[in-house]
Design a protein around this motif. Sequence first.
Motif, PDB file in Angstrom:
ATOM      1  N   VAL A  78       0.851  -1.183   0.000  1.00 45.16           N
ATOM      2  CA  VAL A  78       0.000   0.000   0.000  1.00 45.16           C
ATOM      3  C   VAL A  78       0.891   1.238   0.000  1.00 45.16           C
ATOM      4  O   VAL A  78       1.669   1.447   0.936  1.00 45.16           O
ATOM      5  CB  VAL A  78      -0.931   0.026   1.220  1.00 45.16           C
ATOM      6  CG1 VAL A  78      -1.802   1.277   1.195  1.00 45.16           C
ATOM      7  CG2 VAL A  78      -1.786  -1.230   1.263  1.00 45.16           C
TER       8      VAL A  78
ATOM      9  N   THR B  16       1.369   5.479  -0.180  1.00 48.82           N
ATOM     10  CA  THR B  16       0.736   6.681   0.352  1.00 48.82           C
ATOM     11  C   THR B  16       1.461   7.903  -0.184  1.00 48.82           C
ATOM     12  O   THR B  16       2.699   7.909  -0.269  1.00 48.82           O
ATOM     13  CB  THR B  16       0.782   6.689   1.891  1.00 48.82           C
ATOM     14  OG1 THR B  16       0.207   5.484   2.385  1.00 48.82           O
ATOM     15  CG2 THR B  16       0.012   7.884   2.450  1.00 48.82           C
TER      16      THR B  16
ATOM     17  N   THR C 208      -4.109   6.997  -0.469  1.00 51.21           N
ATOM     18  CA  THR C 208      -3.602   5.707  -0.905  1.00 51.21           C
ATOM     19  C   THR C 208      -3.245   5.773  -2.376  1.00 51.21           C
ATOM     20  O   THR C 208      -4.021   6.270  -3.193  1.00 51.21           O
ATOM     21  CB  THR C 208      -4.648   4.611  -0.663  1.00 51.21           C
ATOM     22  OG1 THR C 208      -4.913   4.534   0.736  1.00 51.21           O
ATOM     23  CG2 THR C 208      -4.161   3.271  -1.156  1.00 51.21           C
TER      24      THR C 208
END
Length: 736
Positions: free
Chosen positions: A568, A570, A576
């Motif tokens: 994930v 960022t 995200t």
Amino acid sequence: MRGLVLALALAVAVAAGAAGAGSAGVREPARVSGATGSVVPSLDPSGTAELWSKLVERSPRKARATADCRPLRAVFYAATDWLRLATNLAENASPCAEYYISVPSIVGDRTRLRPNQAWRIRALGPNFHAMAEIHFATWNRWVRSTGSSWYVAGTTARARMADAGYDVDSGDTWALNEVNSGVRKGTAVRANIREFLRGLYEGDGTRPTRGAALIIGVGQRTSDVSVYQSNLQNWFVDAEFWADMATYVSDWAQEVYGDVRSYAVPGVPASNRRDYLNDYLQHGAVLAGAGPTTIDTARSYLQDAFSPLANAAWERPSGYGWTMVPAEQMAAYVSAQVNALRYFSATRGQLRDHWGFAWAPRNTTGMPAAEFTAQTDFVVRRLAAAIHDSDGTVDTAEPGGGACGPPGQNLWCVGDLDDAKPAESWRVFRSWALPTLAFAASAQTVPAGIPSAPMSLKLVTRSGRAVTTATPLVLTLGSSSASGAFATSPAGPWSSTLPLTIAPATGTSEGFYYQDTQAGSHVLTAIGVGATAGSLTVTVGSGAVVSLAVTPVSASVPGRTSQSFTAVGTDSFGNTVPVSATWSLDPPTLGTFAPKAGRETTFSAGRTPGSGTIVASVATPTGTVSATAGLEVVPAELRIRSIRYRGKKKAVFVRVLVADESGRPVSRASVAVVVRRASRPLFAARKTTGAAGGTAYRVQTRHGGCFTTTIKRVSAVGFRWDGRTPRNRFCRPGSR
């Protein structure tokens, strides 16, 4: 003798085109009576002269009206044949009607007014008045060519009226024809018209006289009237214009030249046909009645002055609607219009009727002149009769029904056309239509924290066509996102809301930009009093990856099982970011990844327990961003899947199958067993499973009985036994 002299004088004047002396000696070229496009006092000079003489000889007086006679102020625009129109109306005149008949200006120089006509119309009775045609387009050219003002143009036209014999003290007046569509669209044109009308009204200052204004309309079969309606609404807001009209203009004659193909619809009841007619004939009055308080000046004026100019022009393929039907059907159409006009006025509670007709006969099909004269005579007489017969209350349920025939007998308002269709579009004028605010840009996708492309707002109709506003329209922009902001410059300053203005006579706001730090789809809205709110969806994409995380952050994975991991990303705003990571394992002996690159991967553990680290890496323009997750490969659970027997003469064979939790065979597992007969230990051994997860034990015995097997111990690298022995038993007969 007096009647003969009058008849001879009139016949000579009519046959000569009534140019005669006067008006600076202008003489109009001779025209053939009854020919296509001819401009003559009468298409039937001798017949008109005879009838006119007969009427005048009676020393006509206005007939006394009955108590139920409905007052009418009727304005007639005559492109030609005006004297025959007037005499036929006078022969069958309503005693409570005032008839105003326009007289065309001189062809070739339409700033010149036709002399020696007004008195002939006045002679028909005190309720008959002549209107001098003041041709707007020609006077427009006069103003440009002379350098004079519009006001002077108006006073000059009034002076020429007097020269041509118009007597305002006796009820004559003027008719401004045609006020073009520019007056609906722009205040500059309106300013010119206001000055022109002021000059027409004031004249030399001694006899101020109100007159008629004939307004160019829109064809009945127009399917999209949204822009036209918007222009009307903007026009109605111009209070100064309408205040002047209340001073200068007595008859606001909207040209509503209907189309027979929109009336004679097969299978449609007469009452529905009437309502469809009024949707078109009265659309201006209906719209004014539905408007907001900002149009009170226009509404107050139009309630009394609005005068639909209906269609008696025959035969016409265009310009006056479509009337290419037999004379009988045209007469029926004229009757139906009179009925509709009377009905509207009465049911709306108006104290008097106020409407009229355009009379413009044209021999389009080229029939013999005598026949054409007879056919048009039939139509004009029907027009006169319809007006007269409908002036009283003969049927309270159908005011004006006398135009169609006696009560309950629809003799005239009949007739069908196979290709006729009702004109539905005019029903929208029953309500005030607000323009819609539309974003003058398509849906956008912008990165977080980056200004959008420039945008603006525009006004459109319900069908999406661009329109303008008559007054300043103040708007406010907002966003469904709490972090969204607007600015008039890409450099800011930024604000969560932004006021904008659409200036008068424009339909577009100033430009603006949008910026947001929250990724996702956000709805921008624009609201403003006097307009329907508009919206636009903007997709905000995440920015560049500045940090990375792996989920789950740690995992305990039994051997020979799998576990999914996700990378994930960022951005700097906390959004995200979808990423494609490269996956690695330390130490690599713990298992494998599939795939080795992507947002997600699946780790498949080997049989060897141990601890390690999963690493996800993403390359960015500023360097590589990495994240890790802890990994522990733990022993998996092992089970005895089955225990099976097979008997021989001197032995019993016991086969044990070993499997993991998923039922897959486990090789290289050491399995210790004890075999009992009649509960007494008979055999014990340890063996290792093969590739299929099984191992077999040979128990030597010559005796029969029942056998059971107990698993004493199982060991295998990367596994732990669940300690269970499945139920089992094998019996065989005794042997020697």
